[in-house]
Design a protein around this motif. Structure first.
Motif, PDB file in Angstrom:
ATOM      1  N   GLU A 149       0.847  -1.190   0.000  1.00  0.00           N
ATOM      2  CA  GLU A 149       0.000   0.000   0.000  1.00  0.00           C
ATOM      3  C   GLU A 149       0.878   1.234   0.000  1.00  0.00           C
ATOM      4  OE1 GLU A 149      -3.539  -1.401   2.963  1.00  0.00           O
ATOM      5  OE2 GLU A 149      -1.510  -1.306   3.757  1.00  0.00           O
ATOM      6  N   THR A 150       0.219   2.278  -0.347  1.00  0.00           N
ATOM      7  CA  THR A 150       0.930   3.554  -0.285  1.00  0.00           C
ATOM      8  C   THR A 150       0.937   4.048   1.144  1.00  0.00           C
ATOM      9  OG1 THR A 150      -1.091   4.831  -0.604  1.00  0.00           O
ATOM     10  CG2 THR A 150       0.103   4.135  -2.583  1.00  0.00           C
ATOM     11  N   PRO A 151       1.903   4.865   1.529  1.00  0.00           N
ATOM     12  CA  PRO A 151       1.922   5.395   2.898  1.00  0.00           C
ATOM     13  C   PRO A 151       0.638   6.125   3.240  1.00  0.00           C
ATOM     14  CG  PRO A 151       3.958   5.963   1.728  1.00  0.00           C
ATOM     15  CD  PRO A 151       3.108   5.267   0.745  1.00  0.00           C
ATOM     16  N   GLU A 152       0.031   6.795   2.262  1.00  0.00           N
ATOM     17  CA  GLU A 152      -1.220   7.501   2.569  1.00  0.00           C
ATOM     18  C   GLU A 152      -2.311   6.508   2.940  1.00  0.00           C
ATOM     19  OE1 GLU A 152       1.348   9.802   0.118  1.00  0.00           O
ATOM     20  OE2 GLU A 152       0.260   7.969  -0.462  1.00  0.00           O
ATOM     21  N   GLN A 153      -2.341   5.446   2.153  1.00  0.00           N
ATOM     22  CA  GLN A 153      -3.355   4.425   2.444  1.00  0.00           C
ATOM     23  C   GLN A 153      -3.169   3.864   3.846  1.00  0.00           C
ATOM     24  OE1 GLN A 153      -2.620   1.871  -0.961  1.00  0.00           O
ATOM     25  NE2 GLN A 153      -4.738   2.155  -1.649  1.00  0.00           N
ATOM     26  N   ARG A 154      -1.873   3.633   4.121  1.00  0.00           N
ATOM     27  CA  ARG A 154      -1.579   3.068   5.449  1.00  0.00           C
ATOM     28  C   ARG A 154      -1.981   4.011   6.556  1.00  0.00           C
ATOM     29  NH1 ARG A 154       3.900   1.290   7.111  1.00  0.00           N
ATOM     30  NH2 ARG A 154       4.635   1.021   5.001  1.00  0.00           N
ATOM     31  N   GLU A 155      -1.735   5.241   6.370  1.00  0.00           N
ATOM     32  CA  GLU A 155      -2.088   6.205   7.406  1.00  0.00           C
ATOM     33  C   GLU A 155      -3.581   6.269   7.616  1.00  0.00           C
ATOM     34  OE1 GLU A 155       1.074   9.691   7.204  1.00  0.00           O
ATOM     35  OE2 GLU A 155      -0.869  10.301   8.083  1.00  0.00           O
ATOM     36  N   ALA A 156      -4.303   6.247   6.476  1.00  0.00           N
ATOM     37  CA  ALA A 156      -5.773   6.283   6.580  1.00  0.00           C
ATOM     38  C   ALA A 156      -6.278   5.095   7.384  1.00  0.00           C
ATOM     39  CB  ALA A 156      -6.390   6.301   5.179  1.00  0.00           C
ATOM     40  N   LYS A 157      -5.674   3.953   7.010  1.00  0.00           N
ATOM     41  CA  LYS A 157      -6.064   2.728   7.729  1.00  0.00           C
ATOM     42  C   LYS A 157      -5.794   2.866   9.213  1.00  0.00           C
ATOM     43  CE  LYS A 157      -5.576  -1.248   4.911  1.00  0.00           C
ATOM     44  NZ  LYS A 157      -4.647  -2.173   4.445  1.00  0.00           N
ATOM     45  N   MET A 158      -4.613   3.361   9.530  1.00  0.00           N
ATOM     46  CA  MET A 158      -4.222   3.534  10.925  1.00  0.00           C
ATOM     47  C   MET A 158      -5.202   4.400  11.671  1.00  0.00           C
ATOM     48  SD  MET A 158      -1.989   2.405  12.957  1.00  0.00           S
ATOM     49  CE  MET A 158      -0.258   2.405  13.312  1.00  0.00           C
ATOM     50  N   ARG A 159      -5.625   5.474  10.999  1.00  0.00           N
ATOM     51  CA  ARG A 159      -6.548   6.388  11.660  1.00  0.00           C
ATOM     52  C   ARG A 159      -7.862   5.677  12.000  1.00  0.00           C
ATOM     53  NH1 ARG A 159      -4.599  10.648   8.468  1.00  0.00           N
ATOM     54  NH2 ARG A 159      -6.117  10.155   6.830  1.00  0.00           N
ATOM     55  N   VAL A 160      -8.334   4.925  10.976  1.00  0.00           N
ATOM     56  CA  VAL A 160      -9.584   4.190  11.188  1.00  0.00           C
ATOM     57  C   VAL A 160      -9.440   3.237  12.372  1.00  0.00           C
ATOM     58  CG1 VAL A 160     -11.091   2.385  10.244  1.00  0.00           C
ATOM     59  CG2 VAL A 160     -10.457   4.336   8.834  1.00  0.00           C
ATOM     60  N   LEU A 161      -8.333   2.540  12.351  1.00  0.00           N
ATOM     61  CA  LEU A 161      -8.086   1.591  13.445  1.00  0.00           C
ATOM     62  C   LEU A 161      -8.064   2.287  14.796  1.00  0.00           C
ATOM     63  CD1 LEU A 161      -5.460  -1.087  12.316  1.00  0.00           C
ATOM     64  CD2 LEU A 161      -7.675  -1.480  13.357  1.00  0.00           C
ATOM     65  N   GLU A 162      -7.346   3.417  14.837  1.00  0.00           N
ATOM     66  CA  GLU A 162      -7.262   4.150  16.117  1.00  0.00           C
ATOM     67  C   GLU A 162      -8.644   4.528  16.608  1.00  0.00           C
ATOM     68  OE1 GLU A 162      -4.873   4.661  18.112  1.00  0.00           O
ATOM     69  OE2 GLU A 162      -3.032   4.435  16.973  1.00  0.00           O
ATOM     70  N   GLU A 163      -9.461   4.963  15.624  1.00  0.00           N
ATOM     71  CA  GLU A 163     -10.835   5.310  15.991  1.00  0.00           C
ATOM     72  C   GLU A 163     -11.581   4.116  16.560  1.00  0.00           C
ATOM     73  OE1 GLU A 163     -12.113   8.385  12.752  1.00  0.00           O
ATOM     74  OE2 GLU A 163     -13.903   7.242  13.435  1.00  0.00           O
ATOM     75  N   GLN A 164     -11.407   3.037  15.836  1.00  0.00           N
ATOM     76  CA  GLN A 164     -12.108   1.819  16.273  1.00  0.00           C
ATOM     77  C   GLN A 164     -11.630   1.380  17.654  1.00  0.00           C
ATOM     78  OE1 GLN A 164     -11.313  -0.908  13.052  1.00  0.00           O
ATOM     79  NE2 GLN A 164     -13.297  -0.531  12.095  1.00  0.00           N
ATOM     80  N   ILE A 165     -10.312   1.520  17.828  1.00  0.00           N
ATOM     81  CA  ILE A 165      -9.779   1.130  19.130  1.00  0.00           C
ATOM     82  C   ILE A 165     -10.323   2.031  20.230  1.00  0.00           C
ATOM     83  CG2 ILE A 165      -7.678   1.085  20.527  1.00  0.00           C
ATOM     84  CD1 ILE A 165      -6.271  -0.059  17.990  1.00  0.00           C
TER      85      ILE A 165
END
Lengths: 429, 458
Positions: free
Chosen positions: A345-361
């Motif tokens: 994935e692109t770093p942007e994609q990864r960051e977006a994913k991370m954000r979603v995860l953080e939210e979910q967490i």
């Protein structure tokens, strides 16, 4: 049980002259009953059109309430009253079950006559059944009214006092869909990883109580049946002694009067067994109470399961975050595989994913906290009600056994009386 | 009696209705005293008899009859003239003295007990010890104790029936038992039989005529009964001789009212006894089924106690009460089976015996009537009534008298027996309830005691 002073209040005062049990039932418990007397005074048959526009006969019960002002000298307030049918009681109870899941909610008297011994009518319209149901319904109301938590419920209060509009009111609480999902949940199978030992034991006890009381009721009905037969056959002696006495001279009188005593003996069983039905009703109440107890345990299991699920979900989300951060794939995911196959994935994609995860967490943490609190609170409330219930159960069942023993004693004394009378007649033959 | 008979018979059957007392009454009735030929005692001495003061026709005939037999020697060897209890003089003496049945001299006591099993190569059987205590001179010793088996009792009864056909012989317990169904050697069966045999012997011993029967004496005293049996001696009384050869087939014209009434009574009584037997059996059955359920009831309380804390003791208490009730009920049903039913059945047998005696009486009367009619038809007026017809007439009179006496005795015994039987039944039920009452009363304090408070009140 069915006097308007309230079962617990009345029993407390009779069994507890020193007032040692006063601490167990908090003051609020008697609050509603302090303010009002409640009784189910009458039952009546009504005919009307039901939901599918067909004519049906049903029974309605008159609920009488009378305001009691303990400070006033003169307590002669006129009672208020309204009519309710059994289905409305059911509605009330279902509402209470959903609204106070940690409470062992008092049961209603049975819908259909069960554990019937043959002479007793299984017909819901039978007057004896209706009468026993009236008493059972009154008992239900008194138990709710003396419960520390349930007695303060507004819907309950309105049930007793608002004839019109109560049904709409209770429906508006939105309890019905909750009731349906509750039933589903109770019957669902799921495994709890760390069950609370106390609740497991409690559930086990509720199973045993259910099994043993239903067994007892079944056997008791058979015993009653047989006992009925024994007494009634003796009535035949009455007739044959009478016929025999007709051909005898000196023996005639003695035989004749002995025959009358045999008739009396045979007739006495009807009252004896009718009284015993009260004992059966007391057992039945606790059979149904066992079910309520089981439901409380099951609800706890469900909450525990939800808590564990929430914790597990949170843990996996955290793991996913870790993997995302470190780049290692430890948990299998389709996305992960495809990205491996089709490129990173692109770093942007990864960051977006991370954000979603953080939210979910974040949400997960909150949810977990909620569930934890819910569970702890539930355990606290349920356990407190369980203790209250145990005291009540021990007291009630002890009373039931005493009254059963008293009934047996009375039956024995009657038997001795009749046979002594018969013996006297025989000795004069 | 039919209107056709020309001669007025001095028998009880010829009385006008007013004079015939109700067969069921115990009050004094006017009857001809029974000149039991050859029997050592008649049933006189009971209050029912008194010398006929009204019909003068009867008394001389009777007295002549008695005197004519003074020359006979009684079956046991003593000359009739001696003042044995049966002779007319002592009869007269005793008439005024004895008021009721129990006033009879009790000089003969018998009992049956101590059943023992005997196993031989040929068969297995039970013997019973028969003990006799007596002051009667007819017995060589004052006491006897020997063993007898059912066969021997059966022999005795047959002999009594043969030799005393005008008397009612008490019944024996059933002879045949279905081998597969009943255990002939079980304690209950043997005990029930022993009681019945004991009763049989006592009834014979209490009978004023039967107890003096030679066969009875032999039964009580002979060491080797079997060889005695083989001798085939049948010691018949004179009456027995005569009645034995009464041929059947005579049709009775009209049964005297009192005997007809006896027959009717017996028919109805049999019916009622049958009903009572059925009811008693039904009760035992219902009680047994009740017992089955009770036995299931008690353990449920126990298992409940197992999962409770504070309620454990009370529940155990209730469980043990139900158990106690079960045991008490079991005792009740057993007692009723063993004591009540057999006595009822025995009376049915007794009634059968009585009916047979009534039939025989009818036969004797019928023969007499037929012979008399034959004489009348011959129109042979010169010699009066021939001797054999007169003998028939005597037979009828004697039979009637014996039967009446036995009937009254039987009625009295029946009354006592049933009074005892029914009060026994009431007693057992009372005992059952008292046992249950004690059990339930004893757990009330247990149920009421509270564990917390208990420690404070100690």
């Amino acid at each position: 049980m069915a006097d308007s002073g309230g079962p617990e209040a009345a029993q407390l005062s009779s069994n507890d002259p020193k007032g040692e049990l006063g601490d167990v039932i908090p003051e609020e418990a008697r609050s509603l009953l302090r303010k009002m007397e409640i009784s189910v005074a009458e039952a009546e048959k009504r005919t009307g059109k039901n939901a599918v526009n067909m004519l049906e006969t049903y029974t309605v019960y008159l609920i009488e309430t009378r305001r009691v002002d303990s400070s006033a000298e003169n307590q002669n307030f006129s009672p208020d009253s309204l009519w309710r049918r059994y289905s409305e009681f059911e509605l009330l109870r279902n509402y209470l079950l959903v609204t106070y899941p940690f409470v062992i909610v008092p049961p209603l008297p049975e819908k259909r006559a069960e554990f019937v011994w043959h002479k007793l009518s299984a017909d819901n319209m039978d007057p004896d059944f209706v009468e026993r149901r009236r008493i059972g319904l009154e008992n239900f109301l008194l138990r709710v009214a003396s419960h520390p938590i349930l007695s303060n419920d507004k819907i309950f209060y309105d049930f007793l006092t608002e004839e019109n509009g109560w049904k709409e009111e209770v429906m508006e609480t939105g309890f019905q869909p909750k009731a349906d999902s509750r039933l589903k949940a109770l019957n669902a199978t799921f495994r709890v990883k760390n069950p609370d030992k106390r609740f497991t034991e409690l559930k086990h006890y509720s199973d045993e109580l259910q099994s043993v009381t239903s067994q007892l009721l079944r056997v008791r009905a058979r015993v009653a049946d047989r006992l009925y037969g024994v007494y009634k056959v003796h009535g035949n002696y009455g007739r044959v002694f009478s016929e025999w006495s007709a051909i005898e001279r000196e023996m005639g009188d003695g035989l004749q009067s002995a025959g009358h005593h045999m008739d009396a003996y045979a007739a006495s069983i009807d009252d004896i067994l009718e009284e015993e039905e009260n004992y059966a009703d007391q057992l039945k109440e606790y059979l149904f109470y066992a079910e309520a107890l089981k439901a409380v345990c099951r609800k706890h299991e469900l909450l525990q399961y939800e808590l564990e699920t929430a914790a597990q979900d949170l843990m996996s989300k955290k793991q996913q975050r870790e993997e995302l951060a470190s780049g290692t794939v430890r948990t299998f995911s389709l996305k992960g595989m495809t990205s491996k196959l089709f490129g990173q994935e692109t770093p942007e994609q990864r960051e977006a994913k991370m954000r979603v995860l953080e939210e979910q967490i974040q949400e997960g943490e909150e949810l977990l906290q909620e569930k934890k609190t819910e569970c702890d609170e539930y355990v606290r409330n349920a356990w407190s009600d369980m203790e209250r219930f145990t005291v009540q159960k021990d007291r009630d069942l002890r009373e039931a056994m005493i009254s059963y023993a008293v009934m047996q004693i009375s039956m024995c004394k009657k038997g001795i009386q009749v046979w002594t009378n018969a013996k006297e007649c025989f000795s004069k033959m | 009696m039919s209107a056709g008979t020309p001669k007025s018979l001095p028998s009880s059957g010829q009385k006008s209705i007013q004079d015939i007392s109700h067969p069921l009454s115990a009050e004094e009735s006017v009857l001809t005293p029974s000149p039991d030929v050859g029997n050592t005692t008649s049933s006189l001495g009971e209050k029912q008899y008194s010398f006929p003061l009204t019909t003068s026709l009867q008394a001389p005939a009777c007295m002549a009859f008695i005197h004519s037999y003074q020359d006979l020697s009684l079956p046991n060897g003593t000359p009739a003239g001696t003042s044995s209890p049966g002779s007319s003089s002592s009869l007269l003496n005793r008439l005024q003295l004895d008021d009721d049945l129990d006033g009879e001299t009790h000089d003969l006591f018998v009992s049956v007990d101590d059943p023992k099993k005997h196993v031989s190569t040929m068969e297995t059987y039970i013997t019973y010890r028969v003990t006799t205590k007596t002051s009667r001179t007819e017995f060589d010793l004052p006491e006897y104790s020997l063993r007898r088996r059912y066969q021997d009792f059966d022999w005795l009864r047959n002999k009594l029936e043969e030799s005393q056909p005008t008397h009612l012989i008490p019944p024996l317990p059933e002879k045949f038992v279905m081998k597969g169904v009943v255990d002939r050697f079980s304690e209950e069966f043997v005990e029930t039989r022993r009681k019945a045999l004991d009763k049989f012997l006592k009834r014979v011993a209490d009978h004023p005529v039967l107890s003096f029967n030679e066969n009875f004496n032999v039964f009580l005293t002979a060491k080797d009964l079997n060889s005695y049996k083989k001798q085939g001696l049948t010691l018949l009384t004179k009456m027995g001789e005569s009645v034995k050869y009464v041929t059947g087939g005579y049709k009775l014209r009209a049964r005297p009212l009192e005997f007809a009434a006896m027959g009717d009574y017996l028919d109805i009584f049999t019916q009622k006894l049958g009903t009572i037997d059925r009811i008693a059996q039904r009760i035992i059955k219902e009680e047994s089924e009740y017992l089955v359920e009770l036995r299931e009831y008690s353990p449920v309380y126990s298992s409940w106690a197992g999962c409770e804390g504070e309620l454990q003791k009370p529940l155990e208490g209730v469980s043990s009460c139900v158990s106690s009730s079960s045991s008490a009920l079991e005792e009740l049903t057993e007692d009723m089976s063993e004591d009540f039913l057999p006595v009822l059945r025995e009376y049915v047998l007794y009634i059968e015996s009585m009916k047979n005696v009534l039939k025989k009486r009818d036969q004797v009367q019928a023969e007499y009537e037929a012979k008399l009619e034959a004489v009348v038809l011959r129109k042979d007026e010169k010699s009066g009534v021939p001797a054999d017809v007169e003998k028939c007439q005597d037979r009828v009179e004697c039979f009637n008298a014996d039967l009446k006496a036995d009937w009254d005795r039987w009625q009295n015994n029946k009354r006592q027996d049933f009074r005892q039987l029914l009060t026994g039944m009431a007693d057992r039920n009372i005992q059952y309830y008292e046992k249950c009452l004690a059990a339930w009363e004893s757990i009330i304090p247990l149920l009421q005691e509270k564990p917390d408070i208990k420690s404070e009140t100690d």
